[in-house]
Motif scaffolding. Structure first.
Motif, PDB file in Angstrom:
ATOM      1  N   GLY A 206     -52.881  38.912  36.843  1.00 16.50           N
ATOM      2  CA  GLY A 206     -53.313  39.545  38.077  1.00 16.50           C
ATOM      3  C   GLY A 206     -54.809  39.791  38.085  1.00 16.50           C
ATOM      4  N   LEU A 207     -55.262  40.572  39.052  1.00 14.11           N
ATOM      5  CA  LEU A 207     -56.678  40.904  39.166  1.00 14.11           C
ATOM      6  C   LEU A 207     -57.007  42.143  38.357  1.00 14.11           C
ATOM      7  CD1 LEU A 207     -57.154  40.333  43.008  1.00 14.11           C
ATOM      8  CD2 LEU A 207     -57.746  38.770  41.152  1.00 14.11           C
TER       9      LEU A 207
ATOM     10  N   TYR B 188     -53.431  44.970  37.724  1.00 10.84           N
ATOM     11  CA  TYR B 188     -52.628  43.970  37.024  1.00 10.84           C
ATOM     12  C   TYR B 188     -51.174  44.104  37.441  1.00 10.84           C
ATOM     13  CZ  TYR B 188     -56.653  43.129  34.014  1.00 10.84           C
ATOM     14  OH  TYR B 188     -57.893  42.774  33.543  1.00 10.84           O
TER      15      TYR B 188
END
Length: 510
Positions: free
Chosen positions: A500-501, A505
């Motif tokens: 994820g980012l 996450y």
């Protein structure tokens, strides 16, 4: 001619351009024209026939940079470029950025060190910040009620334009005033241009070119060639020159300074004359207070740094200017005298100096900053290793130079032919370090001895090291990098990591 400020790819700038052009033509920007001497800049560009002009503004003047740029573009046939950022600081002329557009003239606005540039012709426009002359005169008379007072009166560079009028109003009542006039630096092939220098003072030498300072006096508009020093009864600092009365020494004077109490111009003056007292008129707050200075404490700190230099084994030379004339010569001079004391030196070019950059070089014991006078006196309390000036290096390693002389900020004065040049002679005496208490050999023979080896033993092996080798330094380090621990770590299967980012996450709760 296409403007160097805007392009057709920026419609928002194109939209504002006609408005700026109309405003300047209508004459509603008279304040900006007077503040930045733009008409004199136009005349200077035309008289010198330059084609590419780079404008450099300090942060506090950037609000007016667009208007000044466009006015010069409209009034001349030259290509006008506005430098977006400075490589080292507001005081230093940014020749590096100017060379990107092949500029043959740099116009430096605002506070400046007035040091000669190495390659490109430079016009210094100090600017004319608002100043109430009546309030300055009234404050002066209040703090100096006696007409026989001997006073040095000088100002921050952006208020120099008002000094002539202040001096004229005070002189009838105070005949012993000494007006501090800006002293442009000189070199054999000076490329620095300034308008209206210290015309009433003969403290500087002739140069091959005329030196003028724009904004020094509202009554003087022509270039004046500086004459040789016929009157020896003057007191000269790194930036100002003061005429003295007969049989009077500088220590018998008081000071009256127009500007901020934190001004670098004031600090440099007090470093060179630490016993003087007086008053500071702050144009921003319109208050006049006695000088509150901790110069004596700062001088004590600098003497401590001189002792640190004597203990240092590895010196870092940090380049803080690429435009001031003579910076290559002082670097070579420093490397030469450091090598004569059997120490090692490394040269660093890191742009604007900050603690994070210099902390990357933990092997360096002391850093020497080579910069213009206003930017060489840095506070090293936040730095991992001490910062010193070229003058302090000379005091530490040159047996012919003693502590207690007038402090030298301009490194060009330390070079052969400079006003403070002293022939180098390394000290061979053994002394006791005032910091560690150990016996110190000033020639550092114990560091670079060719035949001196050190034997160290541990449980596994007997090792022999040269005391100046990288391995020797590595052995003494407290941190030696990531520990591999081969054969000591349990082998496990690979596992999925986070996805994820970074802002959120997939494994995190919403």
């Amino acid at each position: 001619m296409a403007s160097a400020f805007y392009t057709t790819d920026k419609p928002e700038l194109l939209a504002s351009y006609p408005q700026i052009k109309q405003t300047l033509k209508a004459g509603s920007s008279e304040n900006i024209k007077e503040k930045y001497d733009v008409n004199q800049c136009v005349q200077f560009i035309k008289d010198n026939g330059v084609t590419n002009v780079a404008l450099q503004f300090p942060d506090e003047m950037l609000n007016d940079a667009v208007a000044v740029t466009e006015y010069l573009q409209l009034q001349t046939d030259a290509n006008i470029y506005l430098l977006a950022d400075t490589s080292y600081g507001n005081y230093d002329v940014d020749e590096v950025a100017a060379q990107h557009v092949q500029a043959d003239l740099i116009i430096h606005f605002g506070k400046a060190s007035l040091t000669s540039t190495s390659k490109t012709k430079t016009l210094f426009v100090l600017g004319k910040m608002n100043l109430s002359i009546e309030e300055v005169v009234a404050s002066f008379k209040q703090v100096f009620p006696t007409s026989e007072s001997h006073v040095f009166i000088f100002a921050e560079s952006t208020y120099v334009h008002a000094l002539d009028e202040i001096y004229k109003q005070l002189l009838p009542s105070y005949p012993n005033l000494s007006l501090g006039l800006l002293k442009p630096n000189e070199t054999e092939n000076d490329r620095t241009a300034c308008s209206n220098p210290c015309t009433e003072c003969s403290c500087t030498r002739d140069t091959e070119e005329q030196q003028t300072i724009s904004g020094h006096s509202p009554n003087l508009t022509t270039s004046v060639t500086l004459k040789s020093n016929e009157n020896s009864n003057t007191y000269s600092t790194s930036k100002y020159c003061f005429p003295l009365n007969e049989n009077k020494s500088p220590t018998e004077y008081s000071l009256f300074f127009i500007g901020s109490n934190e001004s670098e111009d004031l600090k440099m003056f007090l470093f060179q004359l630490p016993t003087i007292t007086g008053y500071v008129f702050d144009p921003d707050t319109k208050t006049c207070n006695s000088t509150v200075s901790n110069i004596k404490r700062q001088l004590a700190k600098k003497y401590y740094l001189v002792e640190k230099l004597k203990d240092a084994k590895t010196i870092g030379i940090v380049v803080g200017t690429l435009g001031m004339a003579g910076y290559l010569e002082i670097i070579e001079h420093l490397k030469h005298i450091i090598s004569l004391t059997k120490r090692k030196s490394y040269t660093f070019v890191v742009g604007k100096i900050n603690p994070a950059k210099l902390a990357n070089f933990s092997e360096i014991d002391v850093f020497v900053v080579v910069a213009c006078p206003e930017q060489t006196n840095l506070d090293s309390s936040e730095y991992f290793k001490p910062l010193v000036t070229p003058y302090e290096v000379e005091v530490a390693y040159n047996a012919n130079r003693e502590w207690g002389e007038p402090y030298v900020f301009n490194f060009r004065d330390l070079l052969p032919g400079g006003s403070s040049y002293v022939e180098f002679s390394p000290s061979t005496e053994e002394t006791i370090s005032l910091i560690t208490g150990e016996i110190r050999n000033n020639l550092n023979e114990n560091i670079n001895g060719d035949n001196q080896l050190e034997v160290r033993s541990n449980e596994n092996a007997l090792s022999v090291f040269h005391p100046n080798s990288s391995v020797y330094r590595y052995i003494g380090s407290t941190w030696k990098g990531l520990e591999q621990k081969l054969g000591e770590t349990e082998v496990t299967l690979a596992e999925d990591g986070r996805s994820g980012l970074p802002v959120h996450y997939s494994s995190e709760c919403t």
